[in-house]
Design a protein around this motif. Sequence first.
Motif, PDB file in Angstrom:
ATOM      1  N   ARG A 112       0.822  -1.210   0.000  1.00 51.50           N
ATOM      2  CA  ARG A 112       0.000   0.000   0.000  1.00 51.50           C
ATOM      3  C   ARG A 112       0.857   1.262   0.000  1.00 51.50           C
ATOM      4  O   ARG A 112       0.377   2.347  -0.328  1.00 51.50           O
ATOM      5  N   GLY A 113       2.118   1.118   0.368  1.00 55.41           N
ATOM      6  CA  GLY A 113       3.017   2.261   0.354  1.00 55.41           C
ATOM      7  C   GLY A 113       3.613   2.560  -1.008  1.00 55.41           C
ATOM      8  O   GLY A 113       4.341   3.541  -1.165  1.00 55.41           O
ATOM      9  N   ASN A 114       3.295   1.727  -1.998  1.00 58.64           N
ATOM     10  CA  ASN A 114       3.812   1.938  -3.353  1.00 58.64           C
ATOM     11  C   ASN A 114       2.927   2.953  -4.071  1.00 58.64           C
ATOM     12  O   ASN A 114       1.838   2.622  -4.550  1.00 58.64           O
ATOM     13  N   GLY A 115       3.411   4.161  -4.175  1.00 53.83           N
ATOM     14  CA  GLY A 115       2.626   5.219  -4.796  1.00 53.83           C
ATOM     15  C   GLY A 115       2.437   5.071  -6.287  1.00 53.83           C
ATOM     16  O   GLY A 115       1.650   5.813  -6.891  1.00 53.83           O
ATOM     17  N   HIS A 116       3.133   4.120  -6.918  1.00 57.25           N
ATOM     18  CA  HIS A 116       3.022   3.912  -8.365  1.00 57.25           C
ATOM     19  C   HIS A 116       2.127   2.722  -8.709  1.00 57.25           C
ATOM     20  O   HIS A 116       1.943   2.411  -9.885  1.00 57.25           O
ATOM     21  N   TYR A 117       1.593   2.075  -7.674  1.00 54.27           N
ATOM     22  CA  TYR A 117       0.800   0.860  -7.890  1.00 54.27           C
ATOM     23  C   TYR A 117      -0.402   1.118  -8.805  1.00 54.27           C
ATOM     24  O   TYR A 117      -0.621   0.399  -9.784  1.00 54.27           O
ATOM     25  N   GLY A 118      -1.193   2.142  -8.483  1.00 55.80           N
ATOM     26  CA  GLY A 118      -2.393   2.423  -9.267  1.00 55.80           C
ATOM     27  C   GLY A 118      -2.081   2.732 -10.713  1.00 55.80           C
ATOM     28  O   GLY A 118      -2.782   2.269 -11.634  1.00 55.80           O
ATOM     29  N   ALA A 119      -1.025   3.510 -10.940  1.00 53.89           N
ATOM     30  CA  ALA A 119      -0.643   3.855 -12.310  1.00 53.89           C
ATOM     31  C   ALA A 119      -0.201   2.614 -13.073  1.00 53.89           C
ATOM     32  O   ALA A 119      -0.462   2.487 -14.286  1.00 53.89           O
ATOM     33  N   PHE A 120       0.468   1.685 -12.385  1.00 56.22           N
ATOM     34  CA  PHE A 120       0.872   0.429 -13.021  1.00 56.22           C
ATOM     35  C   PHE A 120      -0.361  -0.354 -13.456  1.00 56.22           C
ATOM     36  O   PHE A 120      -0.442  -0.837 -14.596  1.00 56.22           O
ATOM     37  N   ILE A 121      -1.333  -0.490 -12.564  1.00 56.96           N
ATOM     38  CA  ILE A 121      -2.540  -1.250 -12.877  1.00 56.96           C
ATOM     39  C   ILE A 121      -3.299  -0.615 -14.038  1.00 56.96           C
ATOM     40  O   ILE A 121      -3.779  -1.302 -14.948  1.00 56.96           O
ATOM     41  N   ARG A 122      -3.390   0.721 -14.029  1.00 58.42           N
ATOM     42  CA  ARG A 122      -4.167   1.426 -15.060  1.00 58.42           C
ATOM     43  C   ARG A 122      -3.397   1.644 -16.349  1.00 58.42           C
ATOM     44  O   ARG A 122      -3.963   1.988 -17.378  1.00 58.42           O
ATOM     45  N   GLY A 123      -2.072   1.468 -16.303  1.00 59.92           N
ATOM     46  CA  GLY A 123      -1.254   1.672 -17.496  1.00 59.92           C
ATOM     47  C   GLY A 123      -0.954   3.127 -17.776  1.00 59.92           C
ATOM     48  O   GLY A 123      -0.888   3.540 -18.941  1.00 59.92           O
ATOM     49  N   GLU A 124      -0.726   3.903 -16.726  1.00 64.93           N
ATOM     50  CA  GLU A 124      -0.501   5.336 -16.875  1.00 64.93           C
ATOM     51  C   GLU A 124       0.954   5.720 -16.622  1.00 64.93           C
ATOM     52  O   GLU A 124       1.614   5.177 -15.731  1.00 64.93           O
ATOM     53  N   GLY A 125       1.451   6.670 -17.385  1.00 65.62           N
ATOM     54  CA  GLY A 125       2.769   7.253 -17.151  1.00 65.62           C
ATOM     55  C   GLY A 125       3.896   6.240 -17.224  1.00 65.62           C
ATOM     56  O   GLY A 125       3.811   5.199 -17.893  1.00 65.62           O
ATOM     57  N   SER A 126       4.988   6.543 -16.502  1.00 66.74           N
ATOM     58  CA  SER A 126       6.164   5.673 -16.530  1.00 66.74           C
ATOM     59  C   SER A 126       5.875   4.320 -15.892  1.00 66.74           C
ATOM     60  O   SER A 126       6.415   3.297 -16.326  1.00 66.74           O
ATOM     61  N   ALA A 127       5.018   4.288 -14.868  1.00 66.24           N
ATOM     62  CA  ALA A 127       4.638   3.006 -14.259  1.00 66.24           C
ATOM     63  C   ALA A 127       3.866   2.155 -15.262  1.00 66.24           C
ATOM     64  O   ALA A 127       4.042   0.934 -15.330  1.00 66.24           O
ATOM     65  N   GLY A 128       3.002   2.805 -16.041  1.00 64.80           N
ATOM     66  CA  GLY A 128       2.260   2.087 -17.070  1.00 64.80           C
ATOM     67  C   GLY A 128       3.162   1.552 -18.165  1.00 64.80           C
ATOM     68  O   GLY A 128       2.926   0.465 -18.712  1.00 64.80           O
ATOM     69  N   LEU A 129       4.206   2.299 -18.488  1.00 64.92           N
ATOM     70  CA  LEU A 129       5.178   1.823 -19.475  1.00 64.92           C
ATOM     71  C   LEU A 129       5.861   0.552 -18.979  1.00 64.92           C
ATOM     72  O   LEU A 129       6.050  -0.403 -19.749  1.00 64.92           O
ATOM     73  N   LYS A 130       6.197   0.522 -17.678  1.00 59.40           N
ATOM     74  CA  LYS A 130       6.814  -0.679 -17.117  1.00 59.40           C
ATOM     75  C   LYS A 130       5.837  -1.848 -17.143  1.00 59.40           C
ATOM     76  O   LYS A 130       6.233  -2.997 -17.361  1.00 59.40           O
ATOM     77  N   ARG A 131       4.551  -1.569 -16.940  1.00 57.75           N
ATOM     78  CA  ARG A 131       3.551  -2.624 -17.071  1.00 57.75           C
ATOM     79  C   ARG A 131       3.547  -3.192 -18.485  1.00 57.75           C
ATOM     80  O   ARG A 131       3.529  -4.420 -18.690  1.00 57.75           O
ATOM     81  N   ASP A 132       3.574  -2.319 -19.481  1.00 57.53           N
ATOM     82  CA  ASP A 132       3.535  -2.757 -20.864  1.00 57.53           C
ATOM     83  C   ASP A 132       4.797  -3.524 -21.238  1.00 57.53           C
ATOM     84  O   ASP A 132       4.738  -4.505 -21.995  1.00 57.53           O
ATOM     85  N   LEU A 133       5.942  -3.116 -20.711  1.00 60.86           N
ATOM     86  CA  LEU A 133       7.177  -3.841 -20.957  1.00 60.86           C
ATOM     87  C   LEU A 133       7.117  -5.237 -20.341  1.00 60.86           C
ATOM     88  O   LEU A 133       7.597  -6.210 -20.940  1.00 60.86           O
ATOM     89  N   ALA A 134       6.521  -5.333 -19.142  1.00 62.18           N
ATOM     90  CA  ALA A 134       6.364  -6.642 -18.522  1.00 62.18           C
ATOM     91  C   ALA A 134       5.441  -7.525 -19.362  1.00 62.18           C
ATOM     92  O   ALA A 134       5.695  -8.727 -19.536  1.00 62.18           O
ATOM     93  N   ARG A 135       4.370  -6.954 -19.863  1.00 64.89           N
ATOM     94  CA  ARG A 135       3.472  -7.708 -20.737  1.00 64.89           C
ATOM     95  C   ARG A 135       4.211  -8.251 -21.952  1.00 64.89           C
ATOM     96  O   ARG A 135       4.011  -9.401 -22.356  1.00 64.89           O
ATOM     97  N   GLN A 136       5.042  -7.415 -22.535  1.00 60.20           N
ATOM     98  CA  GLN A 136       5.819  -7.855 -23.701  1.00 60.20           C
ATOM     99  C   GLN A 136       6.744  -9.013 -23.353  1.00 60.20           C
ATOM    100  O   GLN A 136       6.866  -9.975 -24.109  1.00 60.20           O
ATOM    101  N   ALA A 137       7.370  -8.912 -22.183  1.00 56.96           N
ATOM    102  CA  ALA A 137       8.308  -9.966 -21.765  1.00 56.96           C
ATOM    103  C   ALA A 137       7.588 -11.272 -21.494  1.00 56.96           C
ATOM    104  O   ALA A 137       8.173 -12.352 -21.629  1.00 56.96           O
ATOM    105  N   LEU A 138       6.312 -11.188 -21.091  1.00 57.31           N
ATOM    106  CA  LEU A 138       5.546 -12.382 -20.760  1.00 57.31           C
ATOM    107  C   LEU A 138       4.787 -12.948 -21.949  1.00 57.31           C
ATOM    108  O   LEU A 138       4.286 -14.077 -21.888  1.00 57.31           O
ATOM    109  N   ALA A 139       4.690 -12.178 -23.022  1.00 54.82           N
ATOM    110  CA  ALA A 139       3.859 -12.583 -24.159  1.00 54.82           C
ATOM    111  C   ALA A 139       4.315 -13.893 -24.779  1.00 54.82           C
ATOM    112  O   ALA A 139       3.492 -14.670 -25.283  1.00 54.82           O
ATOM    113  N   SER A 140       5.605 -14.180 -24.713  1.00 51.91           N
ATOM    114  CA  SER A 140       6.108 -15.381 -25.363  1.00 51.91           C
ATOM    115  C   SER A 140       6.285 -16.540 -24.404  1.00 51.91           C
ATOM    116  O   SER A 140       6.799 -17.591 -24.781  1.00 51.91           O
ATOM    117  N   VAL A 141       5.863 -16.355 -23.151  1.00 51.67           N
ATOM    118  CA  VAL A 141       6.014 -17.439 -22.158  1.00 51.67           C
ATOM    119  C   VAL A 141       4.868 -18.425 -22.318  1.00 51.67           C
ATOM    120  O   VAL A 141       3.712 -18.017 -22.353  1.00 51.67           O
TER     121      VAL A 141
END
Length: 238
Positions: A209-238
């Motif tokens: 709950r102390g991670n202030g970037h959590y919501g942006a990661f989930i929603r795909g917003e800003g730099s946190a959202g970019l990291k989410r999308d990069l993770a998706r790309q890395a997992l796409a071929s698994v």
Amino acid sequence: MVFHGRMNCSRCWSGISATMQDCGPFRLIRDPGHWGASDPHTLVLGISKGNTQSTAFSSGPFERVAFKGMRHRVLEVLQAVGLLPNETAQEFERRFEPSERDFAFASVVRCSLTGMDRKKGIHTADSPNVLPAFRYGSPGRHFVDNCVDEHLVALPSRTRLVLLLGNTDAYIESLAGVIAQRRGPVTRINPVSYLSDGVRFVHLAHPSRGNGHYGAFIRGEGSAGLKRDLARQALASV
């Protein structure tokens, strides 16, 4: 192979009868554990058990310890990158039991690691106080090295994916360095993921709950959202 339950790892405890040791600003509590599958295809790792989990380890049911109070957020993180898309919270709870076959849960540092918060004058599991232990030359680095040696070098034969909860740039770089040093050469997939000896390591947002970037990661917003999308790309071929 590591089985569900309390672990008997003594790697950092040779000749130490106490269940707590200090090293510089860091404190280690002897309470290693492993939840879920003994031969998982996916291993989900926090950084270390927080104070809530460490307290639960000593007094509550073992199956309720890992990611206590934030399991629904762990599931949200996994679903944000395309994993377990139709899983319910109740179904996800069962993955922390010994009957689970595909997922396992633990932390990079299996015992509870805390760092001194100099403003508060106490040891806390807050990331800013714990992550310095991962840096080369840190007095707590040998705890990290020992855990990687013991638990991440010789992974079960079926394990080909390790999901790391924590994706700050500093944590990614520090842990990739430890993996490269202890496990073998690291090949970058993208800024949040890498390969080492056939195993894919992917960093995701930490569910605290102390991670202030959590919501942006989930929603795909800003730099946190970019990291989410990069993770998706890395997992796409698994």
